[in-house]
Design a protein around this motif. Structure first.
Motif, PDB file in Angstrom:
ATOM      1  N   PHE A  77       0.814  -1.216   0.000  1.00  0.00           N
ATOM      2  CA  PHE A  77       0.000   0.000   0.000  1.00  0.00           C
ATOM      3  C   PHE A  77       0.857   1.279   0.000  1.00  0.00           C
ATOM      4  N   PHE A  78       2.167   1.146   0.222  1.00  0.00           N
ATOM      5  CA  PHE A  78       3.066   2.313   0.152  1.00  0.00           C
ATOM      6  C   PHE A  78       2.922   3.014  -1.194  1.00  0.00           C
ATOM      7  N   ASP A  79       2.776   2.228  -2.260  1.00  0.00           N
ATOM      8  CA  ASP A  79       2.667   2.831  -3.589  1.00  0.00           C
ATOM      9  C   ASP A  79       1.430   3.718  -3.690  1.00  0.00           C
ATOM     10  N   ALA A  80       0.319   3.240  -3.160  1.00  0.00           N
ATOM     11  CA  ALA A  80      -0.908   4.039  -3.195  1.00  0.00           C
ATOM     12  C   ALA A  80      -0.763   5.292  -2.335  1.00  0.00           C
ATOM     13  N   LEU A  81      -0.091   5.160  -1.201  1.00  0.00           N
ATOM     14  CA  LEU A  81       0.097   6.298  -0.300  1.00  0.00           C
ATOM     15  C   LEU A  81       1.125   7.300  -0.821  1.00  0.00           C
ATOM     16  N   SER A  82       1.878   6.900  -1.847  1.00  0.00           N
ATOM     17  CA  SER A  82       2.915   7.787  -2.380  1.00  0.00           C
ATOM     18  C   SER A  82       2.331   8.984  -3.122  1.00  0.00           C
ATOM     19  N   GLY A  83       1.094   8.849  -3.579  1.00  0.00           N
ATOM     20  CA  GLY A  83       0.459   9.950  -4.298  1.00  0.00           C
ATOM     21  C   GLY A  83       0.893  10.070  -5.743  1.00  0.00           C
ATOM     22  N   THR A  84       1.593   9.099  -6.260  1.00  0.00           N
ATOM     23  CA  THR A  84       2.033   9.152  -7.656  1.00  0.00           C
ATOM     24  C   THR A  84       0.851   8.935  -8.592  1.00  0.00           C
ATOM     25  N   PRO A  85       0.912   9.496  -9.780  1.00  0.00           N
ATOM     26  CA  PRO A  85      -0.217   9.425 -10.715  1.00  0.00           C
ATOM     27  C   PRO A  85      -0.669   7.990 -11.028  1.00  0.00           C
ATOM     28  N   LEU A  86       0.255   7.051 -11.051  1.00  0.00           N
ATOM     29  CA  LEU A  86      -0.091   5.666 -11.366  1.00  0.00           C
ATOM     30  C   LEU A  86      -1.137   5.106 -10.401  1.00  0.00           C
ATOM     31  N   TYR A  87      -1.088   5.546  -9.152  1.00  0.00           N
ATOM     32  CA  TYR A  87      -1.968   4.998  -8.118  1.00  0.00           C
ATOM     33  C   TYR A  87      -3.027   5.984  -7.624  1.00  0.00           C
ATOM     34  N   LYS A  88      -2.796   7.258  -7.833  1.00  0.00           N
ATOM     35  CA  LYS A  88      -3.619   8.303  -7.216  1.00  0.00           C
ATOM     36  C   LYS A  88      -5.109   8.135  -7.513  1.00  0.00           C
ATOM     37  N   GLU A  89      -5.456   7.981  -8.750  1.00  0.00           N
ATOM     38  CA  GLU A  89      -6.873   7.894  -9.118  1.00  0.00           C
ATOM     39  C   GLU A  89      -7.482   6.544  -8.721  1.00  0.00           C
ATOM     40  N   ARG A  90      -6.777   5.489  -8.974  1.00  0.00           N
ATOM     41  CA  ARG A  90      -7.310   4.141  -8.723  1.00  0.00           C
ATOM     42  C   ARG A  90      -7.580   3.883  -7.245  1.00  0.00           C
ATOM     43  N   TYR A  91      -6.722   4.367  -6.362  1.00  0.00           N
ATOM     44  CA  TYR A  91      -6.831   4.062  -4.938  1.00  0.00           C
ATOM     45  C   TYR A  91      -7.225   5.277  -4.093  1.00  0.00           C
ATOM     46  N   LYS A  92      -7.834   6.281  -4.711  1.00  0.00           N
ATOM     47  CA  LYS A  92      -8.123   7.515  -3.978  1.00  0.00           C
ATOM     48  C   LYS A  92      -9.050   7.281  -2.786  1.00  0.00           C
ATOM     49  N   ASP A  93     -10.046   6.413  -2.922  1.00  0.00           N
ATOM     50  CA  ASP A  93     -10.955   6.155  -1.799  1.00  0.00           C
ATOM     51  C   ASP A  93     -10.244   5.428  -0.659  1.00  0.00           C
ATOM     52  N   ASP A  94      -9.386   4.467  -1.006  1.00  0.00           N
ATOM     53  CA  ASP A  94      -8.644   3.728   0.019  1.00  0.00           C
ATOM     54  C   ASP A  94      -7.673   4.649   0.752  1.00  0.00           C
ATOM     55  N   VAL A  95      -6.990   5.471  -0.009  1.00  0.00           N
ATOM     56  CA  VAL A  95      -6.042   6.409   0.594  1.00  0.00           C
ATOM     57  C   VAL A  95      -6.782   7.412   1.478  1.00  0.00           C
ATOM     58  N   ALA A  96      -7.921   7.900   1.011  1.00  0.00           N
ATOM     59  CA  ALA A  96      -8.696   8.865   1.805  1.00  0.00           C
ATOM     60  C   ALA A  96      -9.162   8.259   3.121  1.00  0.00           C
ATOM     61  N   ALA A  97      -9.458   6.972   3.121  1.00  0.00           N
ATOM     62  CA  ALA A  97      -9.914   6.306   4.343  1.00  0.00           C
ATOM     63  C   ALA A  97      -8.768   5.971   5.281  1.00  0.00           C
ATOM     64  N   PHE A  98      -7.607   5.648   4.726  1.00  0.00           N
ATOM     65  CA  PHE A  98      -6.503   5.145   5.550  1.00  0.00           C
ATOM     66  C   PHE A  98      -5.486   6.213   5.948  1.00  0.00           C
ATOM     67  N   ALA A  99      -5.135   7.083   5.030  1.00  0.00           N
ATOM     68  CA  ALA A  99      -4.056   8.054   5.258  1.00  0.00           C
ATOM     69  C   ALA A  99      -4.266   8.940   6.485  1.00  0.00           C
ATOM     70  N   PRO A 100      -5.469   9.418   6.765  1.00  0.00           N
ATOM     71  CA  PRO A 100      -5.632  10.278   7.940  1.00  0.00           C
ATOM     72  C   PRO A 100      -5.292   9.590   9.265  1.00  0.00           C
ATOM     73  N   ARG A 101      -5.285   8.269   9.279  1.00  0.00           N
ATOM     74  CA  ARG A 101      -4.949   7.542  10.504  1.00  0.00           C
ATOM     75  C   ARG A 101      -3.444   7.434  10.735  1.00  0.00           C
ATOM     76  N   LEU A 102      -2.669   7.784   9.726  1.00  0.00           N
ATOM     77  CA  LEU A 102      -1.205   7.756   9.867  1.00  0.00           C
ATOM     78  C   LEU A 102      -0.718   9.071  10.465  1.00  0.00           C
ATOM     79  N   PRO A 103       0.354   9.015  11.258  1.00  0.00           N
ATOM     80  CA  PRO A 103       0.947  10.264  11.731  1.00  0.00           C
ATOM     81  C   PRO A 103       1.421  11.110  10.544  1.00  0.00           C
ATOM     82  N   ALA A 104       1.399  12.399  10.693  1.00  0.00           N
ATOM     83  CA  ALA A 104       1.762  13.316   9.593  1.00  0.00           C
ATOM     84  C   ALA A 104       3.168  13.063   9.082  1.00  0.00           C
ATOM     85  N   ASN A 105       4.114  12.800   9.981  1.00  0.00           N
ATOM     86  CA  ASN A 105       5.491  12.577   9.518  1.00  0.00           C
ATOM     87  C   ASN A 105       5.596  11.322   8.654  1.00  0.00           C
TER      88      ASN A 105
END
Length: 110
Positions: A51-79
């Motif tokens: 899932f690191f690839d999806a969290l990277s925000g690169t164009p290859l993954y950004k659109e396809r996994y946007k819902d997953d990233v939106a649900a998961f990323a806020p639970r990670l510390p900012a750093n």
């Protein structure tokens, strides 16, 4: 052994790699070749590494996994959220390939 017998045997062995292995290797090695040891199970850690690839925000993954990233990323510390794109870019610059799949490949055999 005459030439005709030798040629017939060699041709038969080359036509079937298992026969060639049986002829060239000790019996214990041939038996070991026929057995595969599978360990199948779940691994949340390897799933997270992919899932690191999806969290990277690169164009290859950004659109396809946007819902997953939106649900998961806020639970990670900012750093951590800020470091993942940097890690992905460092891997890309080093010609490591896709970070998640290659990382999982390395970690899965460790």
């Amino acid at each position: 052994m005459d030439r005709r017998t030798f040629m017939t045997t060699a041709t038969a062995l080359l036509a079937c790699p298992i026969r060639l292995a049986k002829a060239a290797l000790p019996a214990s090695a041939v038996t070991a070749m026929k057995q595969t040891s599978w360990r199948v199970g779940t691994s949340e850690g390897l799933d997270a590494a992919v899932f690191f690839d999806a969290l990277s925000g690169t164009p290859l993954y950004k659109e396809r996994y946007k819902d997953d990233v939106a649900a998961f990323a806020p639970r990670l510390p900012a750093n951590v959220r800020n470091d993942i794109p940097l890690l992905w870019q460092e891997a890309a610059d080093a010609k490591f390939g896709l970070l998640g799949p290659n990382l999982v490949l390395i970690l899965s055999v460790a």
